[in-house]
Each structure stands twice: as C-alpha cells, then as structure tokens.
Enzyme design. Sequence first.
Site: not given
Length: 533
Positions: A102, A105, A254, A503
């Site tokens: 995603d 990572d 999430y 990120e």
Amino acid sequence: MEKKKQNHRHGASTISKSPQQSCLLLLLLLSILFTASVSSSAADVSDVSAFDYADALSKSLLYFESQRSGRLPYNQRVAWRDHSGLTDGLEQGVDLVGGYYDAGDHVKFGLPMAFTVTMLSWGVIEYGDQIAGAGEFEHALEAIKWGTDYFIKSHTSPNVLWAEVGDGDTDHYCWQRPEDMTTSRHAYKIDENNPGSDLAGETAAAMAAASIVFRKTNPHYSHLLLHHAQQLFDFGDKYRGRYDASVDAVKSYYASVSGYMDELLWGAMWLYKATDNDKYLNYVIQNAESFGGIGWAITEFSWDVKYAGLQIMASKLLMEEKHKQHRHILEQYRSKAEHYLCSCLNKNNNSNVDRTPAGLLYVRQWNNMQYVSTAAFLLTIYSDFLRNSNQNLHCNGDGAAAVDHQEILNFARSQVEYILGSNPMNTSYLVGYGSKYPNRVHHRGASIVSYRENKGFIGCTQGYDNWYSREDPNPNVVVGALVGGPDCQDNFTDQRDNYMQTEACTYNTAPLVGVFAKLLQLEEESKSLIASY
C-alpha cells in the site's frame, strides 16, 4: 470582451484616419475579435499548457509497478524492483502471491488496496477514451488487473476473503527491500464467524467496477470479476460486522472508523452500475436512511469513508428517466453530495474543508494529499455531470450564487496545479514530475540500493543502520507516487523519517489518473482550437 468591441467600433466611426492608420486599426480589430472568439469558444478549455498532463498521467500509472508484490512480469518497466512475497499464503495453505504494497512498507492491506482499484477503475470508466488517446490504456488496465487478479486469489470461497498479508508491527520494525523480507507473512481472513462487511463491500465495489472496464476487451474476465463481486456483496450483507473487529492486526493501520454501512451501499451501487439489476438499486434506495446514505453530510472521501462517492454516483442517476420513481431519495443523495462539493469550494455556511494559505484543501496532518486527490476527482466528474445536464451547483453559504461547472472544474484544476508544483515550495508532490520533487520518500525499496544492482542480503535492521538515516537522496525514484504533502502552512520537509509528509500510498495516486486524463483532453482541445484560427 463584447464591451471592448463596441467601444472600438464606435470610435472608428467618428474619427477620420489615414489609410495606414485604418490598416493598423483593422489589424487591431481582427486581433480583438480573434481573442474574443477564442475566449468564448474555449470557456471549458482554458490554458493549461504550463503543466504536462500527458507526462503526469504516464508517471502516475508507472507508480503502480513500483508497488507490485509477487512475481514481476516480463514487461515490468520499473527496473529497480524484483520478485517479492513469493511465499505469501503458504503458511495458511493458500496462494496469496501478488497484489500491491500500500505504501512504503510491505504489508498487503485489503481495504486500501480495494479502494485503489475501485478508483483506478472509476477513472477508466469516466475517462477511458482520454487515457487511450494518451497511449496509456493498456497500462491502466494492467494496473487494475494486478489488483483484481489478487482479489480473485484472496476470495477462496463464497464466504471467505483473505484480508491482509503481513503484520504491520513486525514489518515496521524492519527497514528492508521487499526482495529481502524476513518479516512475518502471516495472512488474515474474514469469514462467516469473523465478518468484515466493509472489506467485502469495498472489494465487491472494486471487482464490479473493474468488470465494467474489462467488459469489451476481456469479456470472460469481466464475467469472472462480476461473479466474485456478487458473491462478496452477498457475504458482506449476510454476515455483518466491521473487519477490524475480526482482524485485530489491522486496527492500528486501517481501522474502519466509518463502519461498514457506507461500503455496503457503495458495493451495491457499483453492482447496479455493472449489472443494471434493480435489486442493487433497490438496496441503495431502501437502505438510504438507515445506512446513512442520505443522513451523513461528509467532508472527506477516502479508503475509509465512501459516502461522498456514493452520493455523487446516486446523483448522476437523476439524469435517466428510468430512475424517476426513486427521484425523492436520489435528490436527498444529491443534497448530501453537494454538501461535500460545496465544502470543498468553501461555499457552505459551516463545515467547509480547511485550506492552507496557498489554497490547498487540508483535512488532516497525516497524508493529507489523499483527500486532495479524491476531492479533485469527485469535483471533476461532477463538473462533467453538470455540464452534460445543463445544471448548476447550489450551495447554502451566505450570499452564495449558483456555481457553474466551469468554476468547479477550475477549482479541481487548482488543486492539481498545486500538486504539480504551483505552490509556495515550488515542489511537485508527484514524485518524478518536474524539476523539483521529494528525493527522500519514506519508502523502503526506493531508499536502499536496487536488488537488481546488488543482490547482497540486507537484514532487518541493516536498512535502518545503513540506509534509513542517510541524508543522500533515495537511490531509486518512486516515479508517480503522490506523497503526503505539506502541512497546514504549506511547509514541507523532505526527510525520510518525516513519514506524515514523505510517505506515498497507492490510493493517493489512483484518483489522479482520471483527472490527469481529463485535463490532458482540455489541453489538447485548447491547442486544437487555437490552431484552427
């Protein structure tokens, strides 16, 4: 412009001039008429030539190849990546190889991955011709299919869906290339005893939307996707519950804060769009109030909160005569959709989306650009809807006048222009676009020497010791990644450990694919119009 022409014409009729002066005046008149004509004809195609939308579109699709997990294909264009996660699912006796990481990572989280694919598919549904015109249609289909192939694998039986591979806690303990992973690849599932209606609903939406994309080019695959989508929706609806209550490992990363009702409505809406089966529309209508579809006035659209996207899809149904019987409910959906749009445009009496001093929508500190890209997408498609139906947007702010489609599109464009470099930092937040962009993206694979250049094993903490704290730019560029972006004062610090800003995530870039394609079309129409004079 009309006033200028009248004044010039009146002046010319009362003053005597030499032939040379008359010739000059004639040339000036023609110039003014040309400008007026172009301005009038090109109201929807104003100058966007300062930005290369073809390049932005191409790079945004390239990004998804950087995020691939599994065995990479022969036509892989991102050369610094290699095969990874080849034993995913082995521990549980299933094949879960593939899909997308995603962000920076190496966990494969089902909910944001599904939303990414839904948004990619929606972009192709709305702007497929424009994407094809740019020569990027196959790349768009490949990006979608890399996700849907994984969803097919993950849906191992009607009431079982694998929700996650990897564990965020152990994954974040290490800083490694995906090709070197030594972290846990444990897989987590939802089933009848451990429900996850939000994950099932979003994955159903993704596969239904993708089935529309592949309907002409690969009808067998389209049918397969639709079959899975229908099963997943039935599973999610029958066995209701939040997936983060069943998959504890996802809570810190999430969590489904909005619950599952928005995803069930969203999934039903996409299935209606894919099948034209009234049972799905009836679901959206009958559950509109109890599931919050016409109750929630939302100011964000994201991997977690789907109401605004649902409400805009419902609004567009009002254009069709066959939906007349549901007009009362659909108008309520539209009212909530327009609350979201007006909040983005700063035209509500209250609950508007905040903006930075330079005008960027600002929802929250962490990865704010995800909300900007989704807003730009919804504003763009709603602008098209208003244009095609010859309507305006009506907001309830003090003194607010009707907002036409062009004003909405112009604001969406302003957000994209900010992303691409028209901002106080003079930085493109789309990595690889323009001359200045983030060089220290918080991304494990990008920050360490490419596996293809150096296959020497880099252990769990070696990456932190030798690569994470380097002040040098990343050795690999994550082209097309949309980073988290600036703070509420338009400030941005390009540091690898500044993960709130540096990120990038797949669902940041996905909505931009369609928007870039639309803006590219307008740019080409503008050039064509000018060339015709």
